[in-house]
Each structure stands twice: as structure tokens, then as C-alpha cells.
Design a protein around this motif. Structure first.
Motif, PDB file in Angstrom:
ATOM      1  N   ALA A 123       0.811  -1.217   0.000  1.00 47.37           N
ATOM      2  CA  ALA A 123       0.000   0.000   0.000  1.00 47.37           C
ATOM      3  C   ALA A 123       0.849   1.272   0.000  1.00 47.37           C
ATOM      4  O   ALA A 123       0.478   2.272  -0.612  1.00 47.37           O
ATOM      5  N   LYS A 124       1.997   1.269   0.680  1.00 54.50           N
ATOM      6  CA  LYS A 124       2.835   2.458   0.788  1.00 54.50           C
ATOM      7  C   LYS A 124       3.889   2.557  -0.306  1.00 54.50           C
ATOM      8  O   LYS A 124       4.597   3.569  -0.383  1.00 54.50           O
ATOM      9  N   THR A 125       3.997   1.545  -1.135  1.00 51.18           N
ATOM     10  CA  THR A 125       5.040   1.560  -2.167  1.00 51.18           C
ATOM     11  C   THR A 125       4.482   1.288  -3.563  1.00 51.18           C
ATOM     12  O   THR A 125       5.213   0.842  -4.456  1.00 51.18           O
ATOM     13  N   LEU A 126       3.216   1.584  -3.776  1.00 53.24           N
ATOM     14  CA  LEU A 126       2.627   1.387  -5.103  1.00 53.24           C
ATOM     15  C   LEU A 126       3.256   2.296  -6.152  1.00 53.24           C
ATOM     16  O   LEU A 126       3.103   2.050  -7.355  1.00 53.24           O
ATOM     17  N   TRP A 127       3.962   3.341  -5.692  1.00 57.29           N
ATOM     18  CA  TRP A 127       4.676   4.214  -6.620  1.00 57.29           C
ATOM     19  C   TRP A 127       5.709   3.441  -7.444  1.00 57.29           C
ATOM     20  O   TRP A 127       6.152   3.899  -8.511  1.00 57.29           O
ATOM     21  N   ALA A 128       6.114   2.256  -6.966  1.00 60.47           N
ATOM     22  CA  ALA A 128       7.130   1.479  -7.673  1.00 60.47           C
ATOM     23  C   ALA A 128       6.607   0.885  -8.977  1.00 60.47           C
ATOM     24  O   ALA A 128       7.385   0.644  -9.917  1.00 60.47           O
ATOM     25  N   LEU A 129       5.302   0.646  -9.059  1.00 59.02           N
ATOM     26  CA  LEU A 129       4.759  -0.038 -10.237  1.00 59.02           C
ATOM     27  C   LEU A 129       4.872   0.796 -11.514  1.00 59.02           C
ATOM     28  O   LEU A 129       5.284   0.278 -12.558  1.00 59.02           O
ATOM     29  N   PRO A 130       4.521   2.100 -11.500  1.00 55.97           N
ATOM     30  CA  PRO A 130       4.750   2.898 -12.714  1.00 55.97           C
ATOM     31  C   PRO A 130       6.227   2.978 -13.107  1.00 55.97           C
ATOM     32  O   PRO A 130       6.544   3.065 -14.298  1.00 55.97           O
ATOM     33  N   ILE A 131       7.127   2.925 -12.132  1.00 54.23           N
ATOM     34  CA  ILE A 131       8.556   2.933 -12.450  1.00 54.23           C
ATOM     35  C   ILE A 131       8.936   1.657 -13.194  1.00 54.23           C
ATOM     36  O   ILE A 131       9.709   1.689 -14.155  1.00 54.23           O
ATOM     37  N   LEU A 132       8.392   0.533 -12.764  1.00 54.67           N
ATOM     38  CA  LEU A 132       8.659  -0.721 -13.471  1.00 54.67           C
ATOM     39  C   LEU A 132       8.187  -0.639 -14.912  1.00 54.67           C
ATOM     40  O   LEU A 132       8.861  -1.117 -15.828  1.00 54.67           O
ATOM     41  N   GLU A 133       7.027  -0.019 -15.117  1.00 55.34           N
ATOM     42  CA  GLU A 133       6.527   0.143 -16.486  1.00 55.34           C
ATOM     43  C   GLU A 133       7.475   1.034 -17.290  1.00 55.34           C
ATOM     44  O   GLU A 133       7.770   0.745 -18.461  1.00 55.34           O
ATOM     45  N   GLU A 134       7.961   2.115 -16.680  1.00 49.60           N
ATOM     46  CA  GLU A 134       8.931   2.996 -17.349  1.00 49.60           C
ATOM     47  C   GLU A 134      10.167   2.224 -17.801  1.00 49.60           C
ATOM     48  O   GLU A 134      10.730   2.488 -18.871  1.00 49.60           O
ATOM     49  N   LEU A 135      10.598   1.283 -16.974  1.00 51.79           N
ATOM     50  CA  LEU A 135      11.816   0.530 -17.251  1.00 51.79           C
ATOM     51  C   LEU A 135      11.613  -0.555 -18.306  1.00 51.79           C
ATOM     52  O   LEU A 135      12.583  -1.191 -18.729  1.00 51.79           O
ATOM     53  N   GLY A 136      10.379  -0.760 -18.717  1.00 52.09           N
ATOM     54  CA  GLY A 136      10.114  -1.733 -19.767  1.00 52.09           C
ATOM     55  C   GLY A 136       9.631  -3.085 -19.296  1.00 52.09           C
ATOM     56  O   GLY A 136       9.489  -4.010 -20.109  1.00 52.09           O
ATOM     57  N   PHE A 137       9.354  -3.223 -18.013  1.00 53.17           N
ATOM     58  CA  PHE A 137       8.781  -4.480 -17.533  1.00 53.17           C
ATOM     59  C   PHE A 137       7.321  -4.571 -17.974  1.00 53.17           C
ATOM     60  O   PHE A 137       6.608  -3.570 -18.021  1.00 53.17           O
ATOM     61  N   ARG A 138       6.864  -5.769 -18.268  1.00 51.93           N
ATOM     62  CA  ARG A 138       5.481  -5.974 -18.670  1.00 51.93           C
ATOM     63  C   ARG A 138       4.624  -6.530 -17.544  1.00 51.93           C
ATOM     64  O   ARG A 138       3.403  -6.456 -17.593  1.00 51.93           O
ATOM     65  N   TYR A 139       5.271  -7.127 -16.551  1.00 55.62           N
ATOM     66  CA  TYR A 139       4.507  -7.597 -15.394  1.00 55.62           C
ATOM     67  C   TYR A 139       5.380  -7.587 -14.141  1.00 55.62           C
ATOM     68  O   TYR A 139       6.615  -7.594 -14.210  1.00 55.62           O
ATOM     69  N   SER A 140       4.703  -7.534 -13.017  1.00 59.15           N
ATOM     70  CA  SER A 140       5.326  -7.638 -11.700  1.00 59.15           C
ATOM     71  C   SER A 140       4.594  -8.722 -10.916  1.00 59.15           C
ATOM     72  O   SER A 140       3.399  -8.932 -11.104  1.00 59.15           O
ATOM     73  N   SER A 141       5.331  -9.416 -10.069  1.00 61.03           N
ATOM     74  CA  SER A 141       4.724 -10.383  -9.147  1.00 61.03           C
ATOM     75  C   SER A 141       5.275 -10.088  -7.769  1.00 61.03           C
ATOM     76  O   SER A 141       6.067 -10.839  -7.210  1.00 61.03           O
TER      77      SER A 141
END
Length: 281
Positions: A123-141
Motif C-alpha cells: 500500500a505504501k510503495t505502489l509508486w514502484a509499479l509505474p517505475i517498473l513500467e517505465e523501465l520496460g517491464f510488462r509484469y510484476s509479481s
């Protein structure tokens, strides 16, 4: 089927007892343990996703290439095994980007998947998900929808979803079984070693049957290594979590591989969400 490729001294529970600057002086066992996993998967004809720590990949590039050559999916576990909760956005971007570039350089193919150290996106680190998208990742687990003292976001969706603030990134939470009004873990790790095998098998079968969803299972190479060096001075809780039933893990894993059908994250999930699978599998 997923493997978090890190060594026994990388685990977050040991962080207060094993300082990072000592890692290179400790006996590494990750290469031989991962090779054992590759042998098991080959015998069972299972394809899996290996979330490889950048620290490991840098020291064992031939292991990364063996994973890919065996037909498995290569994915990213960050570089330094630092929880997202202990990083700034810039530090997170640098760590994840460094590991992704390293893995792609070694393997010569795109890396689409990411898993945070200790499932520390919540909940406090959801900011990381858009960064993963910026870096070119297509999914996170990286989200575990349970209550736990080290991680967890119990209010998160139990199954794959598109996070707010992203356009194409898919978050694929670790599998839980719903009982009453609470989610219970059944996706692997220490719970798989702690509970009788029949409980884990029932829970995963329930998710398949009642929810109509695929399960994600995860484990670490050190969990198949009961002879690994024992750490001194660690707390009772950390000792129990890490060492309990290591001698039974391989036998249970063999049963799990035969009781269910398994494949890579990309092939099971991305094909159903309009995302092209990677060639690195």
C-alpha cells in the motif's frame, strides 16, 4: 512455477545479522542449488520462471545462460535484494534498471518480469509499479495479499490486475486461498515447508477449481539445501522460518510438480492479457 534465485545469506530475515559487505566472503551455494533445480525441472519436463538477483547474475553469468538454454523464462529480482520500503523512488529505479540491463546483456533477450525483494510492494510503495513500467517491464509479481509481519497487502486483488497509474503493466499477486473473510497464503515459501503437503495441495486445487485461476508457486534454491552453513546469533523466529523442514523440501517439490501442471509466468498470464511473451523462455 517460479524460483527466486538468491543465496541463503540474501534473505531479509538475516539482514540484521549478515552485513552486505560480508556477502562476497561467505561460501556461495546458489549455483549448485539452482543447477539441482534445473535437473529436477528437466526430469519432470517443467518450464518455470526464474527471478534472478542481479548480484547473483553478475557473479554467475553462465548460470543465467543455462536457465535460458533450458527453456525457462528469465525474470528480474532486483540487484541488491533491498526491500522497496527501504528505497527512494530514484534508488528503486536504479536498482531495478541495473539488474534488468545486466540480465538482458548476459542472456541476450528481453526480461519482462520483476519480483520485489520480500514482496515489498504494498500500500505504501505502489509508486514502484509505474517505475517498473517505465523501465520496460510488462509484469510484476511483487504483491502478496495477506497479513504478515514483513510484507503483505491484504486489501489487494487476489488475482492479476492492472495497477492504477499504469497503462500496460500487469501485477500478478502471489496465490492465496480465501477462507471466510480472510486470505491465507498457499503460494510457497516457508508456508509450504511448515504445513503438511496435503494442506498446500488442497488449497491450490481449491483456487484452480473454485476460483478458476492458475496458481503461482515460489521457492528459493537454498530451500533445497539442508546442509547450508548455519548463521550464528540469529533470532528464534528467523531461525525457525529459514531452517524448518529443509530436509523435506525436495521431496514435497517433486510431489507438487507431478500433482499439477506448470509453466512460465509469461505463457500462463501474459498471453491472456494482450501482451506478447518474451523470446527469453
Amino acid at each position: 512455477m517460479t524460483v527466486d534465485v538468491e543465496d541463503y545469506f540474501h534473505v531479509s530475515a538475516f539482514a540484521p545479522y549478515v552485513e552486505r559487505h560480508t556477502w562476497d566472503r561467505l561460501p556461495c551455494r546458489v549455483e549448485r542449488n539452482t543447477e539441482r533445480i534445473l535437473d529436477i525441472f528437466a526430469y519432470r519436463q517443467v518450464r518455470a520462471t526464474f527471478f534472478v538477483l542481479g548480484w547473483v547474475a553478475e557473479r554467475y553469468p553462465s548460470l543465467v545462460r543455462r536457465i535460458v538454454d533450458a527453456g525457462h523464462e528469465l525474470a528480474c529480482h532486483g540487484y541488491s535484494h533491498i526491500r522497496v520500503t527501504e528505497q527512494t523512488p530514484d534508488q528503486f529505479r536504479e536498482d531495478a534498471g541495473r539488474a534488468k540491463a545486466l540480465l538482458e546483456d548476459i542472456a541476450g533477450c528481453p526480461v519482462l518480469g520483476y519480483r520485489a525483494a520480500t514482496y515489498s510492494i504494498g500500500a505504501k510503495t505502489l509508486w514502484a509499479l509505474p517505475i517498473l513500467e517505465e523501465l520496460g517491464f510488462r509484469y510484476s509479481s511483487s504483491i502478496y495479499p495477506v497479513r504478515h509481519d514483513l510484507y503483505g497487502m491484504p486489501e489487494a486483488p487476489r488475482f492479476a490486475f492492472r495497477p492504477m497509474g499504469t497503462r500496460s503493466l500487469l501485477e500478478i499477486p502471489i496465490t492465496t486461498v480465501r477462507w471466510g473473510k480472510r486470505n491465507y497464503p498457499c503460494g510457497g515459501g516457508g508456508y509450504f515447508r511448515l504445513l503438511p503437503y496435503q494442506v498446500s495441495r488442497w488449497a491450490m486445487a481449491r483456487v484452480n477449481r473454485s476460483d478458476g485461476q492458475a496458481c503461482i508457486f515460489y521457492f528459493h534454491p537454498w530451500e533445497l539445501d539442508p546442509d547450508q552453513p548455519r548463521q550464528r546469533g540469529i533470532g528464534l523466529k528467523a531461525r525457525f522460518r529459514h531452517y524448518f523442514n529443509l530436509s523435506r523440501m525436495e521431496r514435497r517439490l517433486q510431489r507438487l510438480l507431478s500433482d499439477f501442471q506448470w509453466d512460465t509466468m509469461a505463457k500462463v498470464f501474459l498471453a491472456h492479457h494482450d501482451t506478447s511473451p518474451s523470446d527469453c523462455q
